[in-house]
Scaffold this motif. Structure first.
Motif, PDB file in Angstrom:
ATOM      1  N   SER A   1      -2.768   9.302   2.708  1.00  0.00           N
ATOM      2  CA  SER A   1      -3.126   8.126   1.918  1.00  0.00           C
ATOM      3  C   SER A   1      -2.340   6.893   2.326  1.00  0.00           C
ATOM      4  O   SER A   1      -2.542   5.817   1.766  1.00  0.00           O
ATOM      5  N   THR A   2      -1.456   7.036   3.299  1.00  0.00           N
ATOM      6  CA  THR A   2      -0.650   5.895   3.709  1.00  0.00           C
ATOM      7  C   THR A   2      -1.506   4.879   4.471  1.00  0.00           C
ATOM      8  O   THR A   2      -2.520   5.219   5.079  1.00  0.00           O
TER       9      THR A   2
ATOM     10  N   TRP B   1       0.847  -1.200   0.000  1.00  0.00           N
ATOM     11  CA  TRP B   1       0.000   0.000   0.000  1.00  0.00           C
ATOM     12  C   TRP B   1       0.881   1.248   0.000  1.00  0.00           C
ATOM     13  O   TRP B   1       0.683   2.153  -0.816  1.00  0.00           O
ATOM     14  N   ASN B   2       1.824   1.308   0.911  1.00  0.00           N
ATOM     15  CA  ASN B   2       2.681   2.491   1.015  1.00  0.00           C
ATOM     16  C   ASN B   2       3.577   2.650  -0.203  1.00  0.00           C
ATOM     17  O   ASN B   2       3.862   3.775  -0.625  1.00  0.00           O
TER      18      ASN B   2
ATOM     19  N   GLU C   1       0.333  10.285  -5.000  1.00  0.00           N
ATOM     20  CA  GLU C   1      -0.991  10.700  -4.572  1.00  0.00           C
ATOM     21  C   GLU C   1      -1.087  10.831  -3.059  1.00  0.00           C
ATOM     22  O   GLU C   1      -0.541  10.022  -2.334  1.00  0.00           O
TER      23      GLU C   1
ATOM     24  N   LEU D   1      -5.101   5.357  -5.053  1.00  0.00           N
ATOM     25  CA  LEU D   1      -3.710   4.976  -5.286  1.00  0.00           C
ATOM     26  C   LEU D   1      -3.680   4.151  -6.563  1.00  0.00           C
ATOM     27  O   LEU D   1      -4.252   3.067  -6.602  1.00  0.00           O
TER      28      LEU D   1
ATOM     29  N   THR E   1       1.550   4.298  -2.747  1.00  0.00           N
ATOM     30  CA  THR E   1       1.408   5.712  -2.404  1.00  0.00           C
ATOM     31  C   THR E   1       2.626   6.492  -2.867  1.00  0.00           C
ATOM     32  O   THR E   1       2.504   7.562  -3.468  1.00  0.00           O
ATOM     33  N   GLU E   2       3.805   5.969  -2.611  1.00  0.00           N
ATOM     34  CA  GLU E   2       5.038   6.653  -2.997  1.00  0.00           C
ATOM     35  C   GLU E   2       5.213   6.693  -4.512  1.00  0.00           C
ATOM     36  O   GLU E   2       5.611   7.707  -5.066  1.00  0.00           O
TER      37      GLU E   2
END
Length: 126
Positions: free
Chosen positions: A19-20, A5-6, A14, A85, A9-10
């Motif tokens: 959003s993390t 997920w992270n 976004e 994401l 995000t990176e």
């Protein structure tokens, strides 16, 4: 799931910290322990979609109240920004997302507050 997920995000640029996985997980965990300050009941609804052209996460929740049901961003109202994401073809991701949401939540409103116009996803969704 948190690392993937992270990473998404990176990679996508976004939402930033809001959003993390850690931020949204903490928000949801806190809501479950203390739902009293909220006017409505929320149901977690996180959609993870993958196709040959795109992969993405739609961190959403369904707000239920007496008058209607609304699909909105997870953490809405307490976060500065909210976003999807997405990696790959954004238009493809959102086309599939809209089809799914229409089938699953045909009787719901969709409210996407705090969705920054500067996001690379904003124009793709519009």
């Amino acid at each position: 799931m948190a690392n993937d997920w992270n990473q998404l995000t990176e990679n996508g640029g976004e939402g930033g910290v809001h959003s993390t996985f850690t931020w949204l997980y903490t928000w949801w965990e806190t809501y479950l322990k203390h739902p009293e300050p909220f006017e409505h009941t929320y149901e977690l609804f996180v959609l993870i979609m993958e196709s040959k052209n795109a992969m993405g996460i739609a961190p959403l929740m369904r707000e239920k109240n007496t008058y209607n049901n609304t699909v909105c961003f997870l953490g809405e109202g307490v976060s500065d920004y909210a976003d999807f994401l997405v990696e790959g073809e954004r238009e493809s991701f959102f086309a599939e997302l809209i089809i799914y949401l229409r089938k699953r939540f045909s009787n719901c409103y969709i409210r996407l507050q705090q969705f920054p116009q500067e996001s690379p996803n904003y124009a793709a969704l519009c």
